[in-house]
Scaffold this motif. Structure first.
Motif, mmCIF file in Angstrom:
data_model
loop_
_atom_site.group_PDB
_atom_site.id
_atom_site.type_symbol
_atom_site.label_atom_id
_atom_site.label_comp_id
_atom_site.label_asym_id
_atom_site.label_seq_id
_atom_site.Cartn_x
_atom_site.Cartn_y
_atom_site.Cartn_z
ATOM 1 N N PRO A 100 0.834 -1.207 0.000
ATOM 2 C CA PRO A 100 0.000 0.000 0.000
ATOM 3 C C PRO A 100 0.865 1.252 0.000
ATOM 4 N N GLN A 101 0.356 2.285 -0.641
ATOM 5 C CA GLN A 101 1.086 3.545 -0.767
ATOM 6 C C GLN A 101 0.395 4.608 0.097
ATOM 7 N N TYR A 102 1.015 4.979 1.190
ATOM 8 C CA TYR A 102 0.400 5.941 2.106
ATOM 9 C C TYR A 102 0.610 7.361 1.581
ATOM 10 N N GLY A 103 -0.333 7.801 0.757
ATOM 11 C CA GLY A 103 -0.209 9.094 0.107
ATOM 12 C C GLY A 103 -1.212 10.110 0.599
ATOM 13 N N ALA A 104 -1.659 10.965 -0.325
ATOM 14 C CA ALA A 104 -2.512 12.098 0.024
ATOM 15 C C ALA A 104 -3.864 11.670 0.591
ATOM 16 N N GLU A 105 -4.278 10.434 0.297
ATOM 17 C CA GLU A 105 -5.573 9.959 0.790
ATOM 18 C C GLU A 105 -5.530 9.501 2.250
ATOM 19 N N SER A 106 -4.346 9.449 2.844
ATOM 20 C CA SER A 106 -4.174 8.803 4.150
ATOM 21 C C SER A 106 -4.990 9.445 5.263
ATOM 22 N N GLU A 107 -5.040 10.765 5.290
ATOM 23 C CA GLU A 107 -5.768 11.438 6.372
ATOM 24 C C GLU A 107 -7.256 11.094 6.331
ATOM 25 N N GLN A 108 -7.851 11.168 5.145
ATOM 26 C CA GLN A 108 -9.269 10.818 5.012
ATOM 27 C C GLN A 108 -9.501 9.345 5.282
ATOM 28 N N LYS A 109 -8.576 8.516 4.870
ATOM 29 C CA LYS A 109 -8.684 7.076 5.103
ATOM 30 C C LYS A 109 -8.734 6.779 6.598
ATOM 31 N N MET A 110 -7.813 7.364 7.354
ATOM 32 C CA MET A 110 -7.758 7.112 8.794
ATOM 33 C C MET A 110 -8.998 7.661 9.492
ATOM 34 N N LYS A 111 -9.497 8.790 9.025
ATOM 35 C CA LYS A 111 -10.723 9.359 9.598
ATOM 36 C C LYS A 111 -11.907 8.436 9.348
ATOM 37 N N ALA A 112 -11.990 7.867 8.133
ATOM 38 C CA ALA A 112 -13.077 6.951 7.794
ATOM 39 C C ALA A 112 -13.017 5.678 8.631
ATOM 40 N N VAL A 113 -11.812 5.129 8.810
ATOM 41 C CA VAL A 113 -11.654 3.935 9.645
ATOM 42 C C VAL A 113 -12.128 4.215 11.072
ATOM 43 N N ALA A 114 -11.733 5.361 11.623
ATOM 44 C CA ALA A 114 -12.119 5.716 12.991
ATOM 45 C C ALA A 114 -13.628 5.870 13.122
ATOM 46 N N GLU A 115 -14.263 6.484 12.135
ATOM 47 C CA GLU A 115 -15.717 6.680 12.191
ATOM 48 C C GLU A 115 -16.462 5.352 12.090
ATOM 49 N N ILE A 116 -16.002 4.469 11.208
ATOM 50 C CA ILE A 116 -16.641 3.152 11.075
ATOM 51 C C ILE A 116 -16.529 2.373 12.381
ATOM 52 N N GLU A 117 -15.351 2.370 12.974
ATOM 53 C CA GLU A 117 -15.163 1.615 14.212
ATOM 54 C C GLU A 117 -15.966 2.215 15.366
ATOM 55 N N ALA A 118 -16.148 3.539 15.360
ATOM 56 C CA ALA A 118 -16.959 4.176 16.397
ATOM 57 C C ALA A 118 -18.441 3.842 16.224
ATOM 58 N N ASN A 119 -18.883 3.741 14.979
ATOM 59 C CA ASN A 119 -20.290 3.446 14.703
ATOM 60 C C ASN A 119 -20.640 1.973 14.867
ATOM 61 N N TYR A 120 -19.633 1.124 14.763
ATOM 62 C CA TYR A 120 -19.865 -0.326 14.867
ATOM 63 C C TYR A 120 -18.920 -0.927 15.900
ATOM 64 N N PRO A 121 -19.272 -0.826 17.178
ATOM 65 C CA PRO A 121 -18.413 -1.383 18.235
ATOM 66 C C PRO A 121 -18.166 -2.877 18.009
ATOM 67 N N GLY A 122 -16.930 -3.276 18.196
ATOM 68 C CA GLY A 122 -16.574 -4.681 17.995
ATOM 69 C C GLY A 122 -16.079 -4.986 16.596
ATOM 70 N N LEU A 123 -16.124 -3.994 15.696
ATOM 71 C CA LEU A 123 -15.580 -4.171 14.352
ATOM 72 C C LEU A 123 -14.281 -3.382 14.247
ATOM 73 N N LEU A 124 -13.209 -4.051 13.861
ATOM 74 C CA LEU A 124 -11.912 -3.402 13.726
ATOM 75 C C LEU A 124 -11.388 -3.622 12.305
ATOM 76 N N LEU A 125 -11.058 -2.533 11.616
ATOM 77 C CA LEU A 125 -10.501 -2.600 10.263
ATOM 78 C C LEU A 125 -8.995 -2.374 10.348
ATOM 79 N N ALA A 126 -8.241 -3.426 10.132
ATOM 80 C CA ALA A 126 -6.791 -3.365 10.331
ATOM 81 C C ALA A 126 -6.076 -3.913 9.106
ATOM 82 N N GLY A 127 -4.904 -4.511 9.309
ATOM 83 C CA GLY A 127 -4.078 -4.950 8.190
ATOM 84 C C GLY A 127 -3.196 -3.815 7.718
#
Length: 450
Positions: free
Chosen positions: A399-426
């Motif tokens: 994976p290439q951690y580029g300009a999309e990284s900030e939005q990507k991390m924000k989206a992961v955090a929001e999904i995990e906050a909305n769905y307790p017990g679901l973790l998006l990792a790798g």
């Protein structure tokens, strides 16, 4: 009632998570679509050669990596690369040049221009950058100059990310480098100050040494499986789909098997998420799935009798500006034990990457021909007669951690906050190296246990 956890993906991250959960008695099931565990880690042994289809080494960059191998020491043994691994070669103007490791070497090497060597003397006095999304290329040009970008950072990035420093964002791709400037104001001054800071005994375990496992990296995977229990792994699990329920999640696979879990951990690539988690909002997933991946070809080449130049280095990297057809090569038999017959050589060569993705589409014959021509010239061979030549292609290598990284991390955090017990990792977050994967796996387990 004890919680049940599903882990999707039996690569290093997923297996590490499962290992630490099992240590605490948590009920775990690991689902893997392939017919084998290990993800990209796969050691092969044939005719006296031990080579890897995937990563060949790691770096002990976190205490967690050293501690995991310590905990598995009854089943596998750490192998630290010998002294040759400290040397790197850079290809410039038709020959190899040793990459300097200190300030004096940086001033005397032919790799960098005279003006940039003068700039290097002023690097500790330059102001830190103010753009958190500054590209690695912009940062290096600003602090060190164009020749350092072309002949130090660019080949380094090709070796790690197979990427383009113009597109990688330092804060996400190389956070330790970014923090050196932000915390200490300088790469050089920061490195000196950081080296003098007291370290705990645990921190000292992160030695930054190059490592493998005796006999190959698959021995680490086998040890994890033995500790987890093979009965807790489901292979050939096709068409995995997860549904959110009032309490927990249901996971279906192979179109007819459905199991309920309290928690689900995904360690799969970003591109696989929409089909696997159809209940997640499209706009949030798009911020994650647009993460680009480098396409890479890996060619393992073995010689029973080596007749080229002496390979006393970790490997050679080829800057993009040199316009060669390979990204570089690792000289594995020079720093790891028993990788080739005595007097022979094992070399892992890479092609493609972000700037030459078309290489992945070439036939095996064309790829082998390119490697033969490039290595014959670059490694001083008078004839081409390898005893081993294995081609592997990776459509989603790194994976290439580029300009999309900030939005990507924000989206992961929001999904995990909305769905307790679901973790998006790798490797879609938190780093791409083996030590990064091990650290993330342990942190996931600790989070679930809490």
């Amino acid at each position: 009632m004890s919680q049940k956890v599903a882990i999707i993906g039996a690569g290093l991250t997923g297996l590490t998570t499962a290992f630490y959960l099992r240590k605490q008695g948590v009920e775990v099931t690991v689902f893997e679509k392939a017919d084998r565990v290990g993800g990209v880690i796969e050691t092969c042994r044939t005719d006296g050669f031990t080579y890897e289809n995937g990563p060949s080494t790691g770096v002990l960059g976190t205490p967690e990596a050293a501690e995991l191998i310590e905990e598995l020491s009854d089943l596998c043994r750490l192998e630290i690369a010998d002294e040759d691994a400290k040397y790197r070669w850079i290809w410039k103007d038709g020959r190899w040049v040793a990459l300097p490791s200190g300030l004096l070497g940086g001033i005397t090497t032919p790799l960098f221009s005279f003006s940039d060597k003068l700039r290097l003397l002023g690097e500790p006095f330059r102001k830190p950058g103010t753009n958190p999304n500054e590209s690695l290329a912009d940062l290096v040009r600003r602090r060190m100059g164009k020749s350092f970008l072309k002949y130090a950072v660019d080949p380094f990035i090709l070796g790690i990310y197979s990427g383009d420093p113009e597109k990688l964002v330092t804060k996400f791709a190389l956070p330790k480098l970014y923090n050196l400037e932000q915390k200490y104001g300088s790469f050089i001054g920061g490195s000196i100050k950081k080296a003098k800071e007291p370290k705990s005994e645990r921190d000292k375990k992160a030695t930054r040494e190059v490592f493998s496992l005796e006999g190959g990296l698959s021995n680490l995977i086998d040890a994890l499986v033995q500790k987890i229990g093979s009965e807790r792994l489901i292979l050939n699990a096709a068409d995995i789909k997860v549904s959110a329920e009032e309490s927990g999640y249901s996971l279906s696979y192979n179109q007819n098997e459905t199991v309920h879990f309290d928690c689900v951990v995904s360690t799969v690539g970003a591109w696989a998420l929409p089909e696997m988690f159809p209940f997640l909002a499209t706009d949030k997933l798009t911020s994650i799935t647009k993460l680009p991946y480098a396409k890479v070809v890996q060619v393992s080449v073995g010689f029973r009798k080596w007749e080229g130049r002496e390979l006393k280095a970790f490997g050679g990297l080829v800057p993009f500006c040199e316009n060669r057809r390979v990204l570089g090569a690792l000289f594995l038999s020079s720093f790891l034990k028993d990788r080739a017959p005595n007097g022979g050589a094992l070399i892992s060569t890479f092609l493609g990457g972000v700037r030459k993705p078309e290489m992945v589409k070439l036939s095996d014959e064309d790829i082998k021909s390119i490697v033969a021509e490039e290595l014959t010239e670059m490694l001083g061979l008078t004839k081409w007669n390898p005893d081993l030549m294995v081609v592997n292609r990776y459509q989603h290598a790194i994976p290439q951690y580029g300009a999309e990284s900030e939005q990507k991390m924000k989206a992961v955090a929001e999904i995990e906050a909305n769905y307790p017990g679901l973790l998006l990792a790798g490797n879609l977050r938190d780093g791409i190296g083996m030590a990064d994967r091990i650290k993330q796996g342990r942190e996931l387990a600790e989070l679930l246990i809490k």
